[in-house]
Design a protein around this motif. Structure first.
Motif, short mmCIF file in Angstrom:
data_model
loop_
_atom_site.label_atom_id
_atom_site.label_comp_id
_atom_site.label_asym_id
_atom_site.label_seq_id
_atom_site.Cartn_x
_atom_site.Cartn_y
_atom_site.Cartn_z
N PHE A 167 82.51 -2.27 -17.30
CA PHE A 167 82.67 -3.30 -16.28
C PHE A 167 82.74 -2.60 -14.92
CE2 PHE A 167 84.65 -6.71 -13.93
CZ PHE A 167 84.52 -7.88 -14.66
N VAL A 168 81.78 -2.88 -14.08
CA VAL A 168 81.74 -2.29 -12.74
C VAL A 168 82.16 -3.37 -11.75
CG1 VAL A 168 80.29 -1.13 -11.03
CG2 VAL A 168 79.84 -0.80 -13.48
N TYR A 169 83.21 -3.09 -11.02
CA TYR A 169 83.86 -4.12 -10.19
C TYR A 169 83.69 -3.82 -8.70
CZ TYR A 169 87.61 -6.75 -7.95
OH TYR A 169 88.33 -7.57 -7.11
N ALA A 170 83.25 -4.82 -7.96
CA ALA A 170 83.07 -4.68 -6.52
C ALA A 170 84.41 -4.84 -5.82
CB ALA A 170 82.08 -5.73 -6.00
N SER A 171 85.14 -3.71 -5.68
CA SER A 171 86.34 -3.72 -4.86
C SER A 171 85.93 -3.49 -3.40
CB SER A 171 87.35 -2.68 -5.34
OG SER A 171 88.55 -2.83 -4.62
N SER A 172 86.91 -3.27 -2.56
CA SER A 172 86.59 -3.26 -1.12
C SER A 172 87.47 -2.30 -0.34
CB SER A 172 86.80 -4.67 -0.56
OG SER A 172 86.74 -4.67 0.85
N ASN A 173 86.92 -1.86 0.77
CA ASN A 173 87.70 -1.13 1.79
C ASN A 173 88.95 -1.92 2.18
OD1 ASN A 173 86.98 -2.73 4.52
ND2 ASN A 173 85.16 -2.63 3.21
N HIS A 174 88.88 -3.24 2.09
CA HIS A 174 90.03 -4.06 2.50
C HIS A 174 91.21 -3.96 1.52
CE1 HIS A 174 88.54 -5.89 6.17
NE2 HIS A 174 87.34 -5.87 5.60
N ALA A 175 90.98 -3.38 0.33
CA ALA A 175 92.10 -3.13 -0.59
C ALA A 175 93.03 -2.06 -0.03
CB ALA A 175 91.58 -2.70 -1.96
N VAL A 176 92.51 -1.27 0.92
CA VAL A 176 93.30 -0.19 1.53
C VAL A 176 93.27 -0.28 3.06
CG1 VAL A 176 93.20 1.47 -0.38
CG2 VAL A 176 91.29 1.35 1.22
N GLY A 177 92.98 -1.47 3.57
CA GLY A 177 92.77 -1.64 5.02
C GLY A 177 93.99 -1.34 5.87
N ALA A 178 95.19 -1.50 5.30
CA ALA A 178 96.39 -1.31 6.11
C ALA A 178 96.76 0.15 6.32
CB ALA A 178 97.57 -2.06 5.49
N PHE A 179 95.97 1.09 5.71
CA PHE A 179 96.13 2.50 6.08
C PHE A 179 95.65 2.73 7.51
CE2 PHE A 179 96.32 3.19 1.46
CZ PHE A 179 97.35 4.11 1.37
N GLU A 180 94.87 1.80 8.01
CA GLU A 180 94.30 1.95 9.36
C GLU A 180 95.31 1.45 10.39
OE1 GLU A 180 90.18 0.36 9.30
OE2 GLU A 180 90.29 0.71 7.14
N THR A 181 96.38 2.20 10.54
CA THR A 181 97.47 1.80 11.42
C THR A 181 97.10 2.03 12.88
OG1 THR A 181 98.37 4.02 11.27
CG2 THR A 181 99.20 2.40 9.68
N ASP A 182 97.88 1.42 13.77
CA ASP A 182 97.64 1.60 15.21
C ASP A 182 97.73 3.08 15.59
OD1 ASP A 182 97.28 -1.07 15.46
OD2 ASP A 182 99.29 -1.49 16.26
N ARG A 183 98.61 3.82 14.92
CA ARG A 183 98.75 5.26 15.25
C ARG A 183 97.53 6.06 14.85
NH1 ARG A 183 103.77 8.22 13.04
NH2 ARG A 183 102.55 9.96 13.86
N ARG A 184 96.89 5.66 13.75
CA ARG A 184 95.75 6.45 13.23
C ARG A 184 94.42 6.07 13.88
NH1 ARG A 184 97.86 5.60 7.53
NH2 ARG A 184 99.09 7.48 7.13
N THR A 185 94.32 4.82 14.35
CA THR A 185 93.03 4.36 14.85
C THR A 185 92.97 4.44 16.38
OG1 THR A 185 93.82 2.08 14.92
CG2 THR A 185 92.68 2.79 12.91
N PRO A 186 91.81 4.63 16.96
CA PRO A 186 90.50 4.75 16.33
C PRO A 186 90.16 6.18 15.88
CG PRO A 186 90.20 4.82 18.68
CD PRO A 186 91.68 4.64 18.44
N GLU A 187 91.10 7.15 16.07
CA GLU A 187 90.76 8.55 15.79
C GLU A 187 90.28 8.75 14.35
OE1 GLU A 187 93.43 7.52 17.40
OE2 GLU A 187 92.97 8.31 19.40
N MET A 188 90.88 8.01 13.39
CA MET A 188 90.51 8.25 11.99
C MET A 188 89.06 7.86 11.70
SD MET A 188 92.58 5.18 10.02
CE MET A 188 91.88 5.41 8.39
N TYR A 189 88.45 7.14 12.58
CA TYR A 189 87.05 6.74 12.38
C TYR A 189 86.07 7.83 12.86
CZ TYR A 189 89.30 2.13 12.17
OH TYR A 189 90.12 1.06 11.88
N ARG A 190 86.62 8.92 13.37
CA ARG A 190 85.77 9.94 14.01
C ARG A 190 85.64 11.20 13.17
NH1 ARG A 190 88.26 8.34 19.89
NH2 ARG A 190 87.24 6.30 19.87
N GLU A 191 84.52 11.88 13.36
CA GLU A 191 84.18 13.03 12.52
C GLU A 191 85.25 14.12 12.58
OE1 GLU A 191 80.40 14.76 13.47
OE2 GLU A 191 80.65 16.35 11.99
#
Ligand SMILES: NC(=O)C1=CN([C@@H]2O[C@H](COP(=O)(O)OP(=O)(O)OC[C@H]3O[C@@H](n4cnc5c(N)ncnc54)[C@H](O)[C@@H]3O)[C@@H](O)[C@H]2O)C=CC1
Ligand SMILES: O=C1O[C@H](COP(=O)(O)O)[C@@H](O)[C@H](O)[C@H]1O
Length: 257
Positions: free
Chosen positions: A104-128
């Motif tokens: 069974f292959v299940y389409a989960s999502s980035n939104h299952a872990v979306g709250a790791f993207e805190t105000d302190r981490r973003t937007p820097e965590m989106y960068r190389e």
């Protein structure tokens, strides 16, 4: 996988990417929510994943399920994700184990872990240059009720694997867009999944040897904050695309041959 593969949500964007890439590689059984506009070139049925009879008919005779059907909106309300995503996924699993489906292959999502993207981490965590990386071993941390429903789908898979032995691969899909990565959207570029890579990771999930997995489904983007190590090691995933190889809509670096 020699047996037919059930593809729920076949009429949607992810289903389209899969059928474009690996449509000829399998005997498909497609499930649509409403009658398709054009006659599909594969066996199909129309039904609701929250309906026991429709779901039993869907899994009949298949060896694997790719379960995409559901409400994909990050802002979806609880009544919709409860019926379409949570109840629908539980019914699919129940019917699949009754039928003796192997995987069974299940389409989960980035939104299952979306709250790791805190105000302190973003937007820097989106960068190389930022080294923050989720690897799939972390506990879910949804930022909306849609994400809660996707995390619940992963946990349902854990239960049905442990209790019934069905092989489960949860793919936390990033941001699927056709042709080029999202423009002026750093988060979307960091978790871009190209159409070819989407088809490829699902093919890997149909073929690889595993028991229960959670992997990230993104292209090999320079900006990534999701590790691809598990998908590479367990599934043999070899993504061809990278959002850094685009300037706007234009590809400026060709994929490796
Ligand atoms: N497109 C993306 O970037 C991402 C998608 N996903 C997940 O991938 C899956 C597919 O997403 P998309 O193709 O983008 O969405 P989509 O909306 O294009 O396709 C979903 C399909 O599911 C069908 N569906 C909805 N409720 C149903 C029900 N109760 N019974 C039967 N069919 C039903 C719809 O008719 C639609 O064809 C979803 O589960 C979504 O959560 C996860 C992360 C990112
Ligand atoms: O799970 C999903 O994620 C993608 C990307 O999320 P977004 O918040 O950056 O748009 C989303 O486009 C898709 O609809 C959803 O199912």
């Amino acid at each position: 996988m020699d047996d037919p593969v059930l593809l729920t949500g076949a009429g949607g964007a992810v289903g389209e990417a899969i059928l474009e890439g690996i449509g000829d590689a399998y005997e498909w059984k497609l499930m649509f929510h409403s009658p398709p506009a054009e006659e599909p070139s594969h066996e199909y049925l129309v039904g609701d994943v929250a309906d026991d009879e429709d779901v039993a008919a869907a899994v009949e005779g298949v060896g694997a399920v790719i379960h995409l059907a559901g409400d994909p909106r990050p802002e979806a309300p609880w009544d919709s994700v409860l019926a379409n995503n949570i109840d629908g996924t539980q019914k699919m699993y129940e019917a699949a184990v009754d039928e003796g489906v192997e995987r069974f292959v299940y389409a989960s999502s980035n939104h299952a872990v979306g709250a790791f993207e805190t105000d302190r981490r973003t937007p820097e965590m989106y960068r190389e240059e930022d080294d923050f990386l989720l690897d799939g071993s972390e506990f879910p941390r949804p930022g909306n009720l849609y994400g809660v429903s996707k995390a619940t789908g992963e946990v349902l898979g854990r239960y049905y694997h442990d209790e019934h032995g069905i092989k489960v691969c949860n793919i936390r899909i990033g941001n699927l867009t056709r042709g080029h990565p999202p423009i002026d959207y750093e988060r979307g570029q960091a978790m871009w999944l190209s159409y070819p890579d989407c088809a490829h990771i699902h093919e890997c999930a149909l073929e690889a040897d595993y028991e229960f997995e959670i992997v990230y489904g993104i292209s090999d983007n320079d900006r990534k904050y999701y590790s691809l190590d598990r998908a590479r090691e367990v599934l043999g995933y070899r993504p061809q695309d990278n959002s850094a190889h685009f300037e706007g809509e234009d590809r400026v670096v060709e994929p490796d041959a």
